[in-house]
Scaffold this motif. Structure first.
Motif, short mmCIF file in Angstrom:
data_model
loop_
_atom_site.label_atom_id
_atom_site.label_comp_id
_atom_site.label_asym_id
_atom_site.label_seq_id
_atom_site.Cartn_x
_atom_site.Cartn_y
_atom_site.Cartn_z
N HIS A 300 24.50 42.12 -39.41
CA HIS A 300 25.70 42.39 -39.99
C HIS A 300 26.39 41.09 -39.79
O HIS A 300 27.55 41.03 -40.11
CB HIS A 300 26.33 43.43 -38.86
CG HIS A 300 25.89 44.72 -38.97
ND1 HIS A 300 25.78 45.62 -40.14
CD2 HIS A 300 25.07 45.35 -37.86
CE1 HIS A 300 25.13 46.70 -39.81
NE2 HIS A 300 24.63 46.63 -38.56
N SER A 301 25.71 39.95 -39.44
CA SER A 301 26.44 38.73 -39.27
C SER A 301 26.37 38.11 -40.91
O SER A 301 25.17 37.99 -41.48
CB SER A 301 25.39 37.58 -38.51
OG SER A 301 25.49 38.19 -37.20
N ALA A 302 27.46 37.98 -41.68
CA ALA A 302 27.29 37.78 -42.98
C ALA A 302 28.34 36.36 -43.45
O ALA A 302 29.08 35.94 -42.53
CB ALA A 302 27.82 39.13 -43.61
N SER A 303 28.22 35.88 -44.58
CA SER A 303 28.99 35.25 -45.27
C SER A 303 29.06 33.72 -44.32
O SER A 303 28.36 33.21 -44.25
CB SER A 303 30.39 35.73 -45.68
OG SER A 303 31.10 34.88 -46.48
N GLU A 306 26.95 33.19 -41.75
CA GLU A 306 25.73 32.81 -41.83
C GLU A 306 25.85 31.11 -42.41
O GLU A 306 24.83 30.30 -41.96
CB GLU A 306 25.15 33.45 -43.22
CG GLU A 306 24.91 35.22 -42.76
CD GLU A 306 24.59 35.44 -44.08
OE1 GLU A 306 23.27 36.32 -44.25
OE2 GLU A 306 25.47 36.22 -44.85
N VAL A 307 26.81 30.79 -42.73
CA VAL A 307 27.10 29.24 -43.24
C VAL A 307 26.90 28.47 -42.21
O VAL A 307 26.01 27.72 -41.89
CB VAL A 307 28.60 29.34 -43.80
CG1 VAL A 307 28.88 27.40 -43.82
CG2 VAL A 307 28.61 29.55 -45.34
N LEU A 308 27.66 29.10 -41.02
CA LEU A 308 27.62 28.23 -39.45
C LEU A 308 26.09 28.54 -38.86
O LEU A 308 25.75 27.41 -38.30
CB LEU A 308 28.61 28.58 -38.63
CG LEU A 308 28.91 28.20 -37.22
CD1 LEU A 308 29.06 26.75 -37.39
CD2 LEU A 308 29.93 28.76 -36.56
N THR A 309 25.52 29.71 -38.90
CA THR A 309 24.23 29.70 -38.44
C THR A 309 23.45 28.72 -38.92
O THR A 309 22.31 28.05 -38.25
CB THR A 309 23.80 31.13 -38.48
OG1 THR A 309 24.80 32.16 -37.79
CG2 THR A 309 22.42 31.29 -37.89
#
Length: 483
Positions: A300-303, A306-309
């Protein structure tokens, strides 16, 4: 200067001038139409006449009458839906304002969080330094009235609306308090309440644990405050939790990345429609980050999460632990109109620092770790009572929760509130001291179930446990996250 030689010449000139004026007027009109069409391309479409004719027919003949704004809002909403893009949306009026407020740094209110339980509203949390705290309100107080009017039968959304208002305005509420017979009425002045999207704590062995729930206007400021405080406490490594973070604004995401990623390294690339342009964001780090980083993710980690990840993984050497992220690799820009409606439209896509497209794919963790199945169960519906004879998905979820907590309704039919399910609920109610222990699942029982599951997860959060283990190892080796 010229003069006319005869009356005939004057008449002829007048006719020519008149024709010229008509032709010029016609040309001007045609030019005006063309200009309007250039400014409004929709007028060029043949089917626009269908829209216009339908609008006129509805306004003229529809039996029950119609409001022009409602028709136009509906047409706009339908137009955006026709894109078949789950991220593009048109939100009308108050819905648009609520969308924008999701990203604002503060709300105006009294500073309490409420829960609904068995048709009453209970103060769950009192925010520090808020008007509510200063007025002496406490967690578990039961809110019974606003401005002297009972809240019985009022929806939770409506109640929140009643408590909010303009800065400096006053609101009076009445609460009852357990073990106190007389109700308490207090009048408070509404104030700006910060929206907290970052929480943190120092864990053993110098592990700074930071949770980012979403990326709003002040998230980067809150993150910096957290890091500064943890640094003073002797942080040796950062465990960054973006699980179930749905994303949000890009600017605070970039600002946080600037703090963690070596200067000059790429954070992401934003690519416009048909790849007409690419905007590359590079770190503007002011002070070198020297501590190891482990990032926790789930599906559920999104948008923006995900950029930061991806940026931390590819440009800062961070270790990613958990599950493959959601896979939202597109960018929306939103505009708010004068009537508060909002158009949020997908206008670009983004690539990771190494040029990878993640849309529909997600960011892969370095170490895959899953959580117990009960963590994916949806919340039970509040304000309702489930009882013998009921059936459906909510009953099935209840049965799974009971089983996870050791109250397995053995022999129960999945999704059917039968005698086995009732018996399991009674066992839970007796163990928790919930009265009456009648085997019916109302808010008090549902809330206790959720509370116990949260406590269970603290012991069985294998992702956090693995992330902590890896971070301890990196700290022991004296390894920086930068590679």
């Amino acid at each position: 200067m010229k003069i006319f030689a005869s009356q005939i010449a004057r008449q002829r000139f007048a006719v020519i001038c008149l024709l010229g004026a008509v032709l010029a007027g016609g040309a001007g009109f045609a030019g005006g139409v063309l200009w309007v069409k250039e400014r409004n391309p929709i007028l060029k479409e043949a089917t626009f006449t269908n829209l216009s004719a339908s609008y006129n027919e509805i306004m003229r003949e529809y039996l029950n009458g119609a409001e022009p704004k409602d028709l136009i809002d509906g047409a706009t909403e339908g137009m955006v839906k026709s894109l078949n893009d789950k991220y593009s949306k048109y939100l009308i009026g108050d819905s648009g304002e609520a969308y924008v407020q999701n990203y604002e740094s503060e709300v105006v209110g009294i500073g309490i969080q409420l829960r609904e339980e068995d048709n009453v509203f209970i103060i769950d949390t009192v925010i520090k330094d808020s008007p509510a705290e200063k007025a002496g309100l406490k967690a578990e107080d039961i809110l019974t009235a606003v401005e002297g009017a009972t809240v019985k039968g009022v929806s939770l959304d409506k109640l929140i609306e009643l408590l909010r208002g303009e800065i400096g305005s006053k609101v009076s509420i009445t609460v009852t308090r357990p073990k106190q017979t007389e109700p308490i009425t207090v009048t408070m002045t509404r104030a700006a309440i910060p929206v907290m999207t970052v929480s943190y704590e120092m864990k053993p062995d110098g592990i700074g644990y930071v949770v980012i729930s979403r990326f709003a206007q002040k998230t980067a400021d809150q993150f910096k405050t957290a890091i500064d405080d943890l640094t003073k406490q002797g942080m040796k490594g950062l465990l960054l939790d973006v699980r179930s973070n749905p994303g949000g604004l890009l600017v605070p995401t970039i600002t946080i990345a600037d703090q963690l990623i070596p200067k000059g390294k790429t954070i992401l690339q934003v690519v416009s429609k048909e790849e007409r342009s690419t905007q590359t964001y590079k770190s503007k780090q002011a002070a070198e980050w020297k501590l190891p980083i482990v990032v926790l993710t789930n599906r559920h980690s999104a948008s923006a999460a995900e950029v930061l990840t991806a940026a931390l993984k590819e440009s800062a050497g961070a270790t990613i632990v958990g599950e493959t992220t959601y896979g939202k690799g597109v960018v929306q820009r939103f505009s708010q109109f004068k009537d508060l409606s909002v158009l949020s439209l997908t206008e670009a896509q983004w690539r990771t620092p190494k040029g990878n497209w993640i849309n529909g794919k997600g960011v892969e963790p370095d170490v895959k770790v899953s959580l117990p199945a009960y963590t994916e169960l949806s919340a039970l519906p509040s304000g309702t009572v489930m009882k013998l004879g009921d059936y459906g998905d909510s009953v099935k979820t209840l049965q799974q929760m009971l089983a996870a907590l050791g109250y397995d309704p053995a022999g129960a039919s999945a999704g059917v509130y039968d005698e086995a399910t009732k018996s399991a609920v009674i066992r839970l109610q007796k163990a928790e001291g919930i009265e009456p222990a009648n085997g019916e699942t109302a808010d008090s029982t549902m809330n206790k179930l959720m509370e116990r599951l949260r406590e269970k997860l603290k012991k069985e959060d294998y992702q956090e446990q693995k992330g902590t283990e890896l971070l301890k190892g990196l700290i022991a080796k004296g390894t920086s996250s930068s590679k």
